[in-house]
Scaffold this active site. Sequence first.
Site, PDB file in Angstrom:
ATOM      1  NE  ARG A   1      -4.172   1.632   0.865  1.00  0.00           N
ATOM      2  CZ  ARG A   1      -5.281   1.876  -0.030  1.00  0.00           C
ATOM      3  NH1 ARG A   1      -5.219   1.488  -1.197  1.00  0.00           N
ATOM      4  NH2 ARG A   1      -6.290   2.552   0.387  1.00  0.00           N
TER       5      ARG A   1
ATOM      6  CB  THR B   1      -9.039  -0.676  -8.002  1.00  0.00           C
ATOM      7  OG1 THR B   1      -9.046   0.582  -7.499  1.00  0.00           O
ATOM      8  CG2 THR B   1      -8.352  -1.702  -7.538  1.00  0.00           C
TER       9      THR B   1
ATOM     10  N   GLY C   1     -13.935   0.699  -5.626  1.00  0.00           N
ATOM     11  CA  GLY C   1     -13.964   1.479  -4.564  1.00  0.00           C
ATOM     12  C   GLY C   1     -14.558   0.859  -3.479  1.00  0.00           C
TER      13      GLY C   1
END
Length: 583
Positions: free
Chosen positions: A115, A404, A490
């Site tokens: 991350r 994503t 999301g």
Amino acid sequence: MLRFVAAFLFSSLLPVTTFAQQAADAVAPEIASSQEIKSSGKPVQSQSWMVAVAHPLAAKAAADVLREGGTAGDAAIAAQFMLGLVEPQSSGLGGGAFFVHFDAASGTLSTLDGRETAPLAATPQLFQDEQGEPLKFFDAVVGGRSVGTPGTPALLAAIHQRHGKLDWARLIAPAKRTARQGFRVSPRMAASVEADAERLARHPATATYFLPDGEPIPVHTLLKNEPYAQTLTMLENGVEPFYRGSIAEEIVTTVQSFAANPGVLSMADLAAYEVKQREPVCAAYRGHDVCGMGPPSSGALTVGQILGQIEQFNFAEMGPLNVKAWLLIGDSSRLAFADRGRYMADSDYVPMPTKGLVDPAYLSNRGALLAGEMALTEVAPGQPEWDHAALDYADDESLELPSTSHFSIVDAAGNAVSMTTTIENGFGSRLMVAGFLLNNELTDFSFRSHRDGTPIANRVEPGKRPRSSMAPTIVMKDGKPVFVVGSPGGSRIIGYVAQTIINHIDWGMDPQLAVAAPHLVNRFGTFDLEESTSAIRLQEALEELGYEVNARPLTSGLHAIAITPDGLEGGADPRREGIVIGE
Ligand code: GLY
């Protein structure tokens, strides 16, 4: 009977599947003309290995690696380098990712956290104006302010070190070659550029690439990316140049010099970046362990809570067309999102009741709240067991918009990878450096830092990782993987993944039906129903139960592989351009 119901649910999505076939034909005709493309509504089946990836060229790069004897980890690396080129709006070197891995030889499940991190100079006020009020979302996103230290290059290196077999430079080669030879702009990429043209125009390097001659790049254009090829050349001996060398310098200069909205990312942030190995989070569900990425992702915890809370109800008997099933899923999701908003963040910074949140007794008690006939009128966080009872947080507020990419891979040795990868918003911060886009991941933090004086767990802090919804998942049974799944989208990722697991485990859908079935998602009260699908038929019944209902596109990008005694079965989401390849 279950198959019949599933086919009924799926039928209204067939036109979307056809679109996926057209997209594959357009961007990669040499793949589309082979037997490997899945577009009939049936799962791809294979005996040895399988990949399910969001773009045909990235799927092919991963498949070639497996054909050559590479591992699932090797295939993930090749897929990611290619995705950063051909699906640049969704993920890439400028972003971050979570990697969930099953190692067949040792029988162990592990997770790696790649991350992005907040710069050391970031403060809890990063996304507030002078009055302490939250900035408007896109005022925060576009520019350097939202850029976190990218984790994807370091993650790929860590995957290779732990799980790789083929040469690192070999895994980079297909993306480098394609960057030089060019690839056809896919319908999805072209539509995304057109929809975002005004923001893409705000950074010169980004505008030059996506808006040649000032206009959105047309679909099917042969697009080359020489700066990306050069970046990949620099990374052929490792990712050091990205974190300490000339690429790092270019990133920092770009972030700090974007005058309208500069960021504070520094060379020290890049040099300090670390991939973290973390304990997987698993939740029990109908004889399975549903496992995935723990904090800073809320994915596995929230998916696990949704499932754990409904376990006491007989879903197989209800079936997918029964409004009672959706009442239970919808309210279970609302309860889980209440806990998520209160407790979930980067546990390296804030103590979290991680184990308590998926404790079966806690989930059973929370699930008992679902016994009524109508939608819950009040939903509040629960009180999971933990050893920091004196600490309290205020409820979170953060806007997470869909973007994503997710891929699922199983190799010939039985190793499995579930990886969700992102630059956050479509096109991230809109800043392009060295052939790739920089993320806007920091906007996954809560813009407010406190509520009535009480701190919010997911507030910005230096070096902290923003809370994620990404839910790369491996479902285990008797210590072995049986279903590998994940999605972009999301905070709706959580609903998409939970629903797909229910579709597969409770309602017997194969992976293709499970990913294609129309979506119904409830996070905070309003039920989102996927427009132009049979989900809309439940609208009136849900309204009668007390829900507000909203019909809208629900563009998941699910990629799933089932590992069965008879072999592998894979499904690619018909809403996007991905495919399954297996042999
Ligand atoms: N930025 C998407 C996520 O991490 O959930």
